[in-house]
Design a protein around this motif. Structure first.
Motif, PDB file in Angstrom:
ATOM      1  N   PHE A 133       0.848  -1.190   0.000  1.00 37.88           N
ATOM      2  CA  PHE A 133       0.000   0.000   0.000  1.00 37.88           C
ATOM      3  C   PHE A 133       0.881   1.236   0.000  1.00 37.88           C
ATOM      4  O   PHE A 133       1.884   1.293   0.694  1.00 37.88           O
ATOM      5  N   ARG A 134       0.449   2.221  -0.772  1.00 43.70           N
ATOM      6  CA  ARG A 134       1.333   3.370  -0.913  1.00 43.70           C
ATOM      7  C   ARG A 134       0.777   4.636  -0.287  1.00 43.70           C
ATOM      8  O   ARG A 134       1.441   5.656  -0.225  1.00 43.70           O
ATOM      9  N   SER A 135      -0.475   4.592   0.150  1.00 41.46           N
ATOM     10  CA  SER A 135      -0.927   5.694   0.999  1.00 41.46           C
ATOM     11  C   SER A 135      -1.948   5.172   1.998  1.00 41.46           C
ATOM     12  O   SER A 135      -2.651   4.209   1.743  1.00 41.46           O
ATOM     13  N   MET A 136      -1.974   5.855   3.093  1.00 36.40           N
ATOM     14  CA  MET A 136      -2.787   5.359   4.188  1.00 36.40           C
ATOM     15  C   MET A 136      -3.382   6.526   4.969  1.00 36.40           C
ATOM     16  O   MET A 136      -2.740   7.556   5.160  1.00 36.40           O
ATOM     17  N   LEU A 137      -4.619   6.345   5.390  1.00 41.96           N
ATOM     18  CA  LEU A 137      -5.255   7.346   6.241  1.00 41.96           C
ATOM     19  C   LEU A 137      -5.642   6.635   7.530  1.00 41.96           C
ATOM     20  O   LEU A 137      -6.449   5.714   7.512  1.00 41.96           O
ATOM     21  N   ALA A 138      -5.041   7.050   8.627  1.00 42.18           N
ATOM     22  CA  ALA A 138      -5.326   6.399   9.909  1.00 42.18           C
ATOM     23  C   ALA A 138      -5.992   7.397  10.835  1.00 42.18           C
ATOM     24  O   ALA A 138      -5.471   8.481  11.063  1.00 42.18           O
ATOM     25  N   LEU A 139      -7.147   7.041  11.328  1.00 44.08           N
ATOM     26  CA  LEU A 139      -7.885   7.957  12.209  1.00 44.08           C
ATOM     27  C   LEU A 139      -8.162   7.276  13.541  1.00 44.08           C
ATOM     28  O   LEU A 139      -8.845   6.258  13.583  1.00 44.08           O
ATOM     29  N   PRO A 140      -7.648   7.840  14.612  1.00 42.50           N
ATOM     30  CA  PRO A 140      -7.977   7.271  15.922  1.00 42.50           C
ATOM     31  C   PRO A 140      -9.450   7.553  16.239  1.00 42.50           C
ATOM     32  O   PRO A 140      -9.962   8.623  15.907  1.00 42.50           O
ATOM     33  N   ILE A 141     -10.104   6.592  16.837  1.00 44.55           N
ATOM     34  CA  ILE A 141     -11.485   6.790  17.272  1.00 44.55           C
ATOM     35  C   ILE A 141     -11.423   7.134  18.750  1.00 44.55           C
ATOM     36  O   ILE A 141     -11.083   6.285  19.580  1.00 44.55           O
ATOM     37  N   VAL A 142     -11.721   8.382  19.050  1.00 44.35           N
ATOM     38  CA  VAL A 142     -11.537   8.855  20.420  1.00 44.35           C
ATOM     39  C   VAL A 142     -12.884   9.208  21.023  1.00 44.35           C
ATOM     40  O   VAL A 142     -13.713   9.857  20.401  1.00 44.35           O
ATOM     41  N   PHE A 143     -13.098   8.744  22.223  1.00 38.60           N
ATOM     42  CA  PHE A 143     -14.351   8.998  22.931  1.00 38.60           C
ATOM     43  C   PHE A 143     -13.974   9.662  24.251  1.00 38.60           C
ATOM     44  O   PHE A 143     -13.398   9.028  25.120  1.00 38.60           O
ATOM     45  N   GLY A 144     -14.301  10.977  24.336  1.00 35.88           N
ATOM     46  CA  GLY A 144     -13.827  11.724  25.494  1.00 35.88           C
ATOM     47  C   GLY A 144     -12.325  11.833  25.407  1.00 35.88           C
ATOM     48  O   GLY A 144     -11.793  12.360  24.444  1.00 35.88           O
ATOM     49  N   ASN A 145     -11.637  11.261  26.372  1.00 36.86           N
ATOM     50  CA  ASN A 145     -10.178  11.278  26.329  1.00 36.86           C
ATOM     51  C   ASN A 145      -9.590   9.899  26.091  1.00 36.86           C
ATOM     52  O   ASN A 145      -8.388   9.708  26.042  1.00 36.86           O
ATOM     53  N   THR A 146     -10.484   8.919  25.952  1.00 37.80           N
ATOM     54  CA  THR A 146      -9.974   7.567  25.779  1.00 37.80           C
ATOM     55  C   THR A 146     -10.008   7.159  24.316  1.00 37.80           C
ATOM     56  O   THR A 146     -10.957   7.458  23.602  1.00 37.80           O
ATOM     57  N   GLU A 147      -8.953   6.499  23.917  1.00 37.14           N
ATOM     58  CA  GLU A 147      -8.864   6.013  22.554  1.00 37.14           C
ATOM     59  C   GLU A 147      -9.545   4.659  22.515  1.00 37.14           C
ATOM     60  O   GLU A 147      -9.169   3.737  23.238  1.00 37.14           O
ATOM     61  N   LEU A 148     -10.598   4.572  21.705  1.00 35.90           N
ATOM     62  CA  LEU A 148     -11.368   3.329  21.672  1.00 35.90           C
ATOM     63  C   LEU A 148     -11.012   2.452  20.490  1.00 35.90           C
ATOM     64  O   LEU A 148     -11.387   1.291  20.440  1.00 35.90           O
ATOM     65  N   GLY A 149     -10.342   3.040  19.500  1.00 34.57           N
ATOM     66  CA  GLY A 149     -10.036   2.227  18.340  1.00 34.57           C
ATOM     67  C   GLY A 149      -9.448   3.054  17.221  1.00 34.57           C
ATOM     68  O   GLY A 149      -8.996   4.184  17.436  1.00 34.57           O
ATOM     69  N   MET A 150      -9.458   2.477  16.030  1.00 32.96           N
ATOM     70  CA  MET A 150      -8.843   3.172  14.920  1.00 32.96           C
ATOM     71  C   MET A 150      -9.463   2.741  13.603  1.00 32.96           C
ATOM     72  O   MET A 150      -9.846   1.585  13.421  1.00 32.96           O
ATOM     73  N   LEU A 151      -9.562   3.728  12.711  1.00 35.88           N
ATOM     74  CA  LEU A 151     -10.015   3.445  11.356  1.00 35.88           C
ATOM     75  C   LEU A 151      -8.818   3.664  10.444  1.00 35.88           C
ATOM     76  O   LEU A 151      -8.142   4.689  10.526  1.00 35.88           O
ATOM     77  N   CYS A 152      -8.539   2.703   9.591  1.00 37.37           N
ATOM     78  CA  CYS A 152      -7.387   2.828   8.709  1.00 37.37           C
ATOM     79  C   CYS A 152      -7.818   2.511   7.278  1.00 37.37           C
ATOM     80  O   CYS A 152      -8.431   1.478   7.018  1.00 37.37           O
ATOM     81  N   LEU A 153      -7.535   3.457   6.373  1.00 33.46           N
ATOM     82  CA  LEU A 153      -7.896   3.280   4.970  1.00 33.46           C
ATOM     83  C   LEU A 153      -6.621   3.225   4.142  1.00 33.46           C
ATOM     84  O   LEU A 153      -5.683   3.974   4.391  1.00 33.46           O
ATOM     85  N   LEU A 154      -6.602   2.346   3.163  1.00 30.29           N
ATOM     86  CA  LEU A 154      -5.369   2.118   2.410  1.00 30.29           C
ATOM     87  C   LEU A 154      -5.611   2.163   0.908  1.00 30.29           C
ATOM     88  O   LEU A 154      -6.660   1.730   0.418  1.00 30.29           O
ATOM     89  N   LYS A 155      -4.613   2.676   0.198  1.00 26.00           N
ATOM     90  CA  LYS A 155      -4.688   2.698  -1.262  1.00 26.00           C
ATOM     91  C   LYS A 155      -3.373   2.223  -1.858  1.00 26.00           C
ATOM     92  O   LYS A 155      -2.319   2.313  -1.228  1.00 26.00           O
ATOM     93  N   ASN A 156      -3.474   1.782  -3.088  1.00 29.94           N
ATOM     94  CA  ASN A 156      -2.291   1.249  -3.757  1.00 29.94           C
ATOM     95  C   ASN A 156      -1.411   2.326  -4.384  1.00 29.94           C
ATOM     96  O   ASN A 156      -0.318   2.044  -4.813  1.00 29.94           O
ATOM     97  N   HIS A 157      -1.974   3.533  -4.514  1.00 29.56           N
ATOM     98  CA  HIS A 157      -1.172   4.579  -5.153  1.00 29.56           C
ATOM     99  C   HIS A 157      -0.852   5.695  -4.170  1.00 29.56           C
ATOM    100  O   HIS A 157      -1.479   5.815  -3.116  1.00 29.56           O
TER     101      HIS A 157
END
Lengths: 113, 680
Positions: free
Chosen positions: B372-396
């Motif tokens: 993968f040559r580009s990536m968008l990573a977004l932390p999922i934050v609720f209040g002050n706690t990090e609950l998870g992450m969303l990560c999107l990937l592309k080949n270019h």
């Protein structure tokens, strides 16, 4: 509530400062349990700064009575103010627990046995 | 069902009328050539055929188009394109001159077929464009379009009567048509409905349509004389109006679409974002599970950022982690996430957007992000706690622009909000449930504690019990032992609330069974201690007073087991005092030694002597301002003051009022219990 421990001459002194309510009783219980695991069974409770004791606080002492006896130790209380003493007295605890006036008496009593 | 059937049969018959009209006109043409007004009857028959052909098909296509459910602009335009194919198919051989090799009769048939196909195309496209025109417009536009149709029909009808029109009428018709067409062709707002995925396809379709239209126009201009109008014998105006509109509209649409291209991205993005958000909020509104809400968020984010691969990792408290993946190995996700978390949080910077240089800078990511040559990573934050992450990937490279990043962020925020709302709702429901349970518990406890004491014979009693919470550890009860003797018990389980209340119920049971044995008070209390010792936690104890009234002997026996002392008012002396005697609470000494600490006292009583029994909630009730407890002294004084009242009820009320005055609005009170007992 402040709980201060001091261990010297094989006697654990627990100083209670403030109000021994339901919440701080849990801390006190932890303290005593810990002492038992370390076989510190001769415990003097310094009540000079204890202003109030709840039934939960009494429960902590009551619950460890048998254990201490089994290990050959005991509680000795000293320096209680009138209000706190009245609570012990009404419940009848003064007949089964050793409550003395000052530290000297407490130490003497502890060393007698 | 019948309506539908009826509709279909009307549709079919209108088509048949149209086709019959066409066939008759074609046959007439084949036999007689083109009729002229001089041919009288034949001319009118011919006209009738042409008009029924025209109107029959117009009606047929109109209903056909209106009944179809078009999902998008693209589908409508594709329909036009499909109908333009036969037009191109008949025009191309003609324009290239192939048809001159056909025999004479066949040539005429070809011309007739050609005329039919042109007409169908004109009518279909006219109707389909009308459909487009109607998009996003109100009733006003609809009337205008109907007017346009009407104009076509009136012109047809007029022609039926008068074959030749004065040139000014024709000119006027042209003028009106031109204005109408000009007005209608500017109405192209449906273009904004063409979304990004469709716009290229729509442009190509329009281009194809315009090519066919150009051929048609070219054919018309070069073979003006022999064009279909020579077959119809209708003035070309009517046909030209419809045809012209179709042609101009298709051209305008193409031009407008090309101009719209540059701005369409932004409009698109907003539209998609809105749709995505609606999807997520709709799913939250329908109280779908957290899992489903995040599922929707993930697929919306994947779709609208055109990501090739991606994953979502989400862990709400005490639940299993939700993991969604697309084109990514599931086992990689957790190590991927941990690597990302450490990078994003250690840098502290805004590193949601990670492009190739960044990916390569972190070897642990580069090895995991295989290709993968580009990536968008977004932390999922609720209040002050990090609950998870969303990560999107592309080949270019540079696969995510600022718009996409924003959109993905908005989706994540929306999903988190939905989750938050759901949590609040669930908490509320849970709390309500707990409150309901407490209410029930209170009702049950109130039934365990009698409203008034049993066996009031030779004495009378008033009782009061108010738990600090819904339920509490204070209790009282009475048991009739025999004709003359009644046992009264008042007590307090250490602690408060539900645990104390449960123990209180147990105590009631213990005493209920022990009193049945008719034991001596001392023995009874010792056995009660055994029972309590066996089942209570070590740090819990009970204080109580066990009182037996013997009205025959006019005496009472009582045991104070660590409870507040009894306040005894002696009528003869007009004086009250606390009966302080020795006694230990129950559950404190859990051995036979306890018996040595039980002391039973016996006292004779006189008429109108009064006993006050109470729990420590009374004497320890605090004045919130002075922090002063109510105390034994105040209680005694209050009794001496209240004793002047005639009835016990009034004495009780006066004493309670005095306590209330002391505690004021203090809400942190212990359970309060009080029993007044007066001997006859």
């Amino acid at each position: 509530m402040e709980i201060i421990e001091r261990y010297e001459d094989e006697i654990l002194t627990i100083l209670l400062k403030g109000e021994l309510d339901a919440k701080s009783s849990i801390d006190l219980d932890e303290t005593i349990k810990m002492a038992l695991t370390q076989e510190k069974t001769r415990i003097i409770i310094d009540c000079q700064h204890l202003s109030y004791i709840s039934s939960a606080g009494l429960g902590v002492f009551i619950s460890h009575l048998d254990d201490l006896k089994a290990y050959g130790g005991k509680f000795v209380f000293y320096g209680m103010n009138v209000t706190v003493y009245n609570v012990f007295e009404i419940l009848g605890l003064h007949t089964i627990m050793e409550i003395v006036r000052d530290r000297f008496e407490a130490q003497t009593l502890m060393n007698e046995s | 069902m019948t309506d539908k059937l009826q509709g279909t049969s009307i549709q079919i018959s209108s088509f048949l009328v149209g086709f019959a009209g066409f066939a008759c006109a074609a046959i007439t043409f084949g036999f007689y050539g083109k009729p002229t007004p001089a041919d009288a009857g034949l001319w009118y028959f011919y006209l009738l055929c042409i008009v029924s052909f025209f109107l029959g098909h117009l009606f047929f296509f109109r209903t056909w188009v209106n009944n179809r459910k078009y999902k998008s602009v693209k589908e409508i335009i594709r329909s036009v394109m499909v109908f333009s194919i036969p037009v191109g198919a008949v025009l191309i051989p003609e324009l290239f001159g192939f048809i001159k090799y056909l025999p004479e009769q066949t040539l005429a048939a070809y011309k007739i077929a050609e005329a039919y196909i042109f007409t169908l195309y004109t009518l279909v496209s006219l109707n389909l464009y009308m459909k487009l025109l109607m998009m996003r417009h109100g009733a006003g536009k609809f009337k205008f379009i109907q007017g346009f149709y009407l104009l076509l029909m009136v012109a047809s009808a007029y022609l039926l009567v008068r074959a030749h029109l004065p040139s000014w009428v024709i000119l006027g018709f042209y003028a009106i048509s031109a204005v109408g067409i000009a007005f209608l062709t500017t109405r192209l707002s449906w273009i904004s409905l063409v979304n990004r995925q469709q716009k290229t396809a729509v442009a190509m379709l329009l281009l194809a349509i315009n090519c066919v239209n150009s051929l048609l126009l070219f054919h018309y201009l070069t073979e003006r004389g022999t064009f279909m109008l020579s077959v119809y014998a209708l003035p070309e105006v009517i046909f030209m109006a419809a045809m012209g509109f179709s042609m101009v509209y298709a051209l305008m649409a193409l031009v407008a679409l090309l101009f719209y291209f540059p701005v369409s991205d932004i409009v698109d993005q907003q539209t998609r974002e809105l749709e995505g958000l609606m999807e997520i909020s709709e799913s939250a509104r329908q109280r779908e599970s957290v899992n489903q809400v995040f599922d929707r968020m993930f697929s919306a984010a994947m779709r609208d950022t055109d990501s090739y691969a991606g994953w979502l990792w989400f862990k709400a408290d005490e639940q299993d982690a939700i993991v969604k993946t697309k084109n990514v190995n599931l086992t990689q996700v957790s190590s991927f996430r941990e690597a990302l978390v450490s990078i994003i949080y250690s840098s502290g910077a805004n590193t949601e957007l990670l492009d190739v240089p960044v990916l390569q800078a972190y070897p642990q990511l580069a090895s995991m992000s295989n290709g993968f040559r580009s990536m968008l990573a977004l932390p999922i934050v609720f209040g002050n706690t990090e609950l998870g992450m969303l990560c999107l990937l592309k080949n270019h490279e540079q696969g995510f622009d600022a718009h996409m990043t924003n959109m993905a962020k908005t989706y994540v925020n929306f999903a988190v909000n939905a989750y938050e709302n759901q949590q609040v709702l669930e908490d509320t429901l849970r709390n309500e449930h707990v409150l309901e349970e407490y209410k029930l518990a209170r009702q049950i406890q109130q039934r365990l504690i009698p409203a008034s004491l049993a066996g009031q014979n030779g004495w009378e009693a008033m009782t009061y019990l108010e738990p600090s919470k819904e339920v509490g550890g204070d209790f009282y009860d009475s048991f009739v032992l025999d004709e003359d003797r009644t046992a009264i018990i008042i007590g307090d389980v250490s602690g408060s609330g539900m645990p104390a209340a449960l123990h209180m119920a147990e105590i009631k049971g213990i005493f209920q069974s022990l009193t049945a044995f008719k034991l001596e008070p001392k023995e009874l209390i010792a056995r009660a201690n055994d029972a309590i010792s066996a089942c209570f936690e070590k740090n819990r104890f009970v204080t109580l007073i066990y009182l037996v009234i013997d009205k025959k002997e006019r005496k009472f026996t009582y045991i104070r087991a660590g409870h507040c002392p009894v306040l005894y008012y002696q009528n003869q002396r007009n004086e009250a005092h606390y009966v302080k005697d020795e006694g230990l609470g129950l559950g404190i000494l859990r051995s036979p030694v306890f018996k040595n600490h039980v002391h039973a006292y016996e006292r004779p009583y006189q008429q109108n002597d009064l006993l006050v029994m109470f729990s420590d909630g009374i004497d320890e009730a605090i004045d919130p301002r002075t922090k002063e407890p109510y105390g034994y002294e105040r209680l005694k004084n209050s009794l001496c003051e209240a004793i002047r009242h005639e009835t016990l009820d009034k004495v009780m009320k006066a004493m309670l009022a005095d306590i209330k005055r002391h505690v004021k609005d203090n809400r942190e009170l212990d359970d309060m219990t009080m029993i007044l007992l007066r001997f006859d």
